[in-house]
Design an enzyme around this catalytic site. Structure first.
Site, PDB file in Angstrom:
ATOM      1  N   CYS A  60      48.281  31.849  45.607  1.00  0.00           N
ATOM      2  CA  CYS A  60      47.451  31.830  46.665  1.00  0.00           C
ATOM      3  C   CYS A  60      46.212  32.859  46.684  1.00  0.00           C
ATOM      4  O   CYS A  60      45.945  33.736  45.921  1.00  0.00           O
ATOM      5  CB  CYS A  60      48.292  31.939  47.877  1.00  0.00           C
ATOM      6  SG  CYS A  60      49.256  33.390  48.145  1.00  0.00           S
ATOM      7  N   ALA A  63      47.427  36.333  46.833  1.00  0.00           N
ATOM      8  CA  ALA A  63      47.726  36.940  45.429  1.00  0.00           C
ATOM      9  C   ALA A  63      46.417  37.170  44.775  1.00  0.00           C
ATOM     10  O   ALA A  63      46.373  38.133  44.007  1.00  0.00           O
ATOM     11  CB  ALA A  63      48.477  35.700  44.510  1.00  0.00           C
ATOM     12  N   HIS A 194      39.987  35.885  45.254  1.00  0.00           N
ATOM     13  CA  HIS A 194      39.080  36.866  44.531  1.00  0.00           C
ATOM     14  C   HIS A 194      37.818  36.973  45.159  1.00  0.00           C
ATOM     15  O   HIS A 194      37.238  38.101  45.305  1.00  0.00           O
ATOM     16  CB  HIS A 194      39.005  36.159  43.142  1.00  0.00           C
ATOM     17  CG  HIS A 194      40.307  35.968  42.236  1.00  0.00           C
ATOM     18  ND1 HIS A 194      40.254  34.886  41.582  1.00  0.00           N
ATOM     19  CD2 HIS A 194      41.227  36.655  42.166  1.00  0.00           C
ATOM     20  CE1 HIS A 194      41.259  34.999  40.649  1.00  0.00           C
ATOM     21  NE2 HIS A 194      41.974  35.982  41.448  1.00  0.00           N
TER      22      HIS A 194
END
Lengths: 481, 512
Positions: A60, A63, A194
């Protein structure tokens, strides 16, 4: 690859799709294909929602932000904000190596959480966060900054973590406190995490420090390593090569990194980018805003390392170009001996990969240096630009699977019978049970580094021990029919 | 110097080479912007003080290094103990990736579970469609006999109602009407992984037990609770029950699915409580629950159904195992066989042989509430002195029960019990009131490094040592394993402490 392989790979895809309910089969069909030489991408759709109930291997946004981008910044405290689980499962499990005194001036292998209880959900968690930051400051006075990594409930209950971050920053002498909206339900995988994390560096680190480094004494050879998380020490075995060729590495993003390094990065002359997927966003931003160009490189295996060193050097003057040649010459003998030792043991072995980030393509060259062949690859959370880049690495007929489900991967491996599978911890034991050698290609299976020349030797050793272990000869009882 | 092909070195030795140590030094000095070494050393020393401990214990909002996980992890643990059952976690998908990784790292085994992969649109409109499509996909791809549904905190916060969602999905044909889909709401902001186990076990029993009338037979059910040693322990229970000739049904038997052979075949499902047996378990005479604080709701539910419940606290040690064996005997009406009595005698024999090395040693323990209770009881039997007993997921009732145990033995008088505290609290305890040994899970290695307290690894998760979960910790045999584990560490430490030639090695005894 032969026409036969192509045809059988296509059949295999049809076979796995036939098991899905109609709706699922239609959707999954877009993510599975066979690479056709000369095509601009791999012929699959990507970065699309996973189907419910299929056992996707993806994670996800949390993470992607806490686990990947932010977590390795060692002198900041990263708060897993919400219930206890997310921080617990991601606690120290990514092997982002760092040097520091844990709990005193470094915090990379600690789990800080607001451990939400029912009352925090009902009444909101902002007050708790406010107090929590005071406690962090009190007990960990050497921390250089704080990031607030949002777990799912934060965005759902309407907490204003940005307001708390601003307030507390003011209270603690303009301290860097970064709220990150990386709730796990955002986006379709780690990938959006990210991006969100990159943006939070832009908004809460860069915007804050403009002008702060007027005294910074730059050199013409300053570079920053972007997108290396120092798993098993990867960034170190990369940095050493850059330094040996005459460059000055002023920052590591984010493995073994510090807030000061992040802040200084706009002063670099070139950003060298390893994991394109997770850090292309901030690289592009630095190019636009500060005029720092960026270049992608690949430090897996001597062929790609040589090409990358020359590519990086091409951005500098002859001193560096000569430096690159010097480094290449220095390590060539070692690389050749490694290949001489292991190629005969690994030649012709078939490999299937399923990883995240850059690895489904980046490691191909390292395997090929050892005479091995990639017969299937795919990305957990790649986008189309990843699949475009992959075409430079894979051969005609390679099986391509995007956001593969456990069911599909198991069937593919069962039919293709590769000599090695490279994937993650969730896949490792499945394939070993089947008698197929396996290496974890996220954590380097607790080995590494794999980057750089020093890393390549370890990579070769590890692939050999995986494939040629005597244990694989024992899986069938002698009396079994 | 670069790699020597004949002796390739990895991270363990590579980065100690001079070219790397100077790289580290250069990076630190020129780019990291860190604090002066003296300052770091000063603060490091300060964290060891009573002053720091007091600040540390005054925390109200911050949790650092907790020894607990969240509910759905426990729900999966319970679910995979049933025949061909696929755990299905409704909510965000990242959670399931974490749960599966967590179990695989502990058991070194595959760990299958699916997610309904809810994203932003589901956050707005609810996850019904995800349930409908998800159940259909799981049913077709993985051909389970049962799908056990739990929730992540996302689904809980938006208020998805599992009961109605599952009914809806069945009505839409996702799975056949008669197909078993038990469920449990498992919000991660309530309790911990042991709560999730409890909720899911109750959910599965409720699924099978609501409706049919109970007709009592002579069988005994047994529920293990969340336990990192379930593979070894549940097999040990089966062996002991076999010796006793007691007709025992294990509910939630995951000892096979987390210990499958490497023989060329991947078994997504293996063993487990047959669904028919789970159903028939309603008629048992009694249920033995091995972990009181990890199965409170399940216990109440079973008692409510009219069964006798026998509640234990992780039976390790002589008296705790005696209690288990006597319960088996009483409930089955069978005498305790000589063989088992001999096993008991052998455990006592081993304790007598070795007690001198353990007597008076001070221990700190942390972990799940019942496990630390069981271990504390065993330590007291050995004459060891527990000093700090901590459970992040322990409550007041647990603390009171542990205190009662400590009060029952002269060896327990100097011990403090800490409910709801974390491993950063434990760090302060170990600095300010040192002990000889620490018992805890893998994360205890950070405490071992920081405080120098030797760690005896027991609990969940154990990531950095292999295969211990395959050996039991329950019963006479399991207690013997635990005893050996403790003794090995004591002897290793004694050897390490006495091995300097000409200085301390007179005590480096060949016989201990």
């Amino acid at each position: 690859m032969s026409l036969d392989t192509k045809a059988s790979n296509k059949e295999l895809i049809d076979e796995v799709l036939s098991v899905y309910p109609e709706k699922g089969a239609k959707k999954r069909a877009k993510h599975l294909n066979v690479y056709e030489e000369g095509k601009p991408d791999c012929g699959v759709k990507s970065n699309i929602k996973s189907l419910p109930g299929v056992m996707t291997i993806r994670g996800c946004a949390y993470a992607g932000s806490k686990g990947v981008v932010w977590g390795p910044i060692k002198d900041m405290i990263h708060i897993s904000h919400g219930p206890v689980g997310c921080g617990q499962y991601s606690w120290a499990s990514r092997r982002n190596y760092f040097i520091g005194i844990t709990g005193v001036n470094a915090y990379g292998t600690m789990q800080f959480t607001s451990d939400f209880q029912e009352k925090d959900i009902v009444f909101g968690g902002d007050k708790k966060l406010d107090k929590l930051i005071d406690e962090v400051e009190d007990l960990f006075p050497l921390n250089k900054g704080i990031s607030i990594q949002s777990e799912c409930p934060i965005g759902l209950i309407g907490d204003d973590i940005e307001a708390i971050a601003r307030k507390k920053s003011k209270q603690y002498e303009d301290k860097t406190i970064v709220p990150v909206r990386c709730e796990g339900f955002r986006g379709v995988s780690q990938s959006l995490g990210h991006h969100i994390a990159n943006d939070s560096i832009r908004d809460w680190v860069f915007d804050k420090v403009e002008g702060k480094f007027k005294a910074f004494e730059g050199t013409p050879y300053d570079v920053a390593i972007i997108g290396d998380y120092n798993i098993g020490g990867d960034a170190w075995s990369s940095r050493i090569l850059l330094e040996e060729m005459g460059l000055r590495v002023i920052a590591q993003w984010s493995g073994d990194g510090t807030l000061a390094e992040l802040e200084k990065t706009p002063k670099a002359k070139l950003n060298v980018l390893h994991c394109y997927r997770s850090m292309n966003y901030i690289s592009r931003y630095m190019e636009e805003k500060y005029g720092v160009p960026w270049v992608e490189y690949n430090f897996f295996g001597p062929t790609k390392i040589e090409a990358s060193l020359r590519e990086i050097a091409s951005h500098f003057d002859d001193t560096i170009k000569e430096g690159a040649e010097r480094v290449i010459a220095k390590y060539r003998a070692m690389a050749d001996t490694v290949i001489a030792k292991y190629k005969s043991r690994l030649e012709g072995k078939k490999v299937m990969l399923y990883v995240g980030g850059l690895r489904p393509r980046h490691v191909v060259g390292a395997y090929e240096d050892l005479g091995m062949e990639i017969v299937g690859t795919g990305y957990e959370f790649g986008h189309n630009d990843d699949y475009q880049r992959t075409t430079h690495y894979v051969k005609d007929g390679t099986l391509i699977y995007d956001d593969v489900t456990s069911f599909e991967l198991e069937k593919f491996v069962e039919k293709v019978r590769p000599d090695l599978v490279g994937s993650g911890i969730k896949e490792k034991y499945v394939f070993q049970k089947m008698g197929v050698p396996f290496r974890q290609m996220h954590s380097w299976d607790y080995s590494g580094p794999y980057h750089g020349y020093d890393g390549f030797a370890i990579f070769a050793r590890d692939m050999d021990m995986a494939i040629n272990s005597p244990v694989w000869g024992l899986t069938r009882a002698p009396w079994a029919k | 110097m670069s790699q020597d092909t004949e002796n390739i070195i990895d991270h363990v030795k590579l980065f100690r080479q001079p070219e790397y140590t100077s790289l580290f030094e250069n990076k630190k000095r020129n780019f990291e912007g860190g604090h002066a070494d003296e300052k770091v050393a000063e603060i490091g020393e300060w964290t060891k003080t009573w002053e720091y401990r007091e600040k540390n214990f005054a925390r109200q909002a911050l949790t650092v290094n907790p020894a607990k996980a969240c509910q759905p992890l426990g729900a999966i643990f319970a679910a995979v103990g049933f025949e061909s059952t696929m755990p299905f976690v409704h909510g965000s998908q990242g959670c399931v990736a974490y749960f599966r990784s967590h179990f695989s790292r502990h058991f070194k085994e595959p760990s299958s579970a699916v997610s309904s992969s809810m994203t932003e649109d589901a956050a707005v409109f609810g996850g019904l469609n995800n349930m409908v499509d998800g159940l259909a996909n799981t049913y077709n791809l993985y051909q389970p006999k049962m799908i056990a549904v739990s929730t992540t905190c996302m689904a809980e916060v938006i208020g998805d109602d599992l009961d109605s969602f599952i009914k809806n999905a069945k009505a839409k044909g996702s799975v056949p009407e008669e197909f078993s889909v038990p469920f449990a709401h498992t919000p991660s902001f309530v309790g911990s992984h042991i709560t999730g186990y409890d909720n899911m076990m109750k959910g599965i029993l409720t699924h099978f037990w609501e409706g049919p009338a109970r007709e009592e037979n002579g069988k005994i059910n047994l529920i293990g609770g969340f336990d990192g040693y379930s593979v070894g322990n549940l097999r040990e229970i089966k062996r002991v029950a076999g010796l006793m000739d007691a007709d025992v049904t294990l509910l939630g038997d995951n000892s096979d699915v987390w210990d499958t052979p490497t023989d060329g075949e991947f078994r997504m499902y293996d063993g487990g409580t047959p669904l028919e047996a789970a159903k028939a378990a309603l008629n048992a005479k009694a249920t033995i629950l091995m972990q009181q604080f990890g199965t409170e709701k399940t216990t109440a539910y079973i008692a409510d159904k009219g069964q006798e419940t026998v509640v234990l606290n992780y039976p390790v040690g002589v008296a705790a195992t005696d209690k288990l064996v006597m319960a088996f005997s009483r409930l089955s009406g069978k005498a305790i066989p000589t063989e088992l009595e001999k096993e008991r005698g052998r455990l006592v024999d081993a304790m007598a042989d070795s007690q001198a090395h353990i007597h008076g040693k001070r221990f700190a323990l942390y972990g799940d509430p019942d496990m630390v209770y069981g271990l504390a009881a065993f330590l007291l039997e050995l004459g060891a002195e527990p000093a700090h007993i901590l459970a992040t997921n322990g409550n007041k009732a647990w603390a009171a029960k542990v205190q009662e145990l400590l009060d029952s033995s002269p060896y327990g008088k100097d011990c403090q019990v800490y409910a709801g505290k974390d491993l950063w609290h434990m760090r302060s305890l170990l600095f300010t009131e040192p002990v000889d040994f620490l018992i805890g899970n893998t994360y205890g290695k950070y405490l071992e490094r920081d405080t120098g307290t030797p760690l005896i690894r027991m609990g969940f998760p154990i990531f950095d040592r292999h295969h211990h979960h395959r050996s039991p910790t329950w019963g006479y045999q399991g207690s013997l394993n635990v005893l050996v584990k403790i003794l090995d560490k004591i002897f290793d430490e004694m050897d390490k402490d006495t091995n300097i030639p000409g200085k301390s090695d007179y005590s480096y005894d060949i016989i201990r």
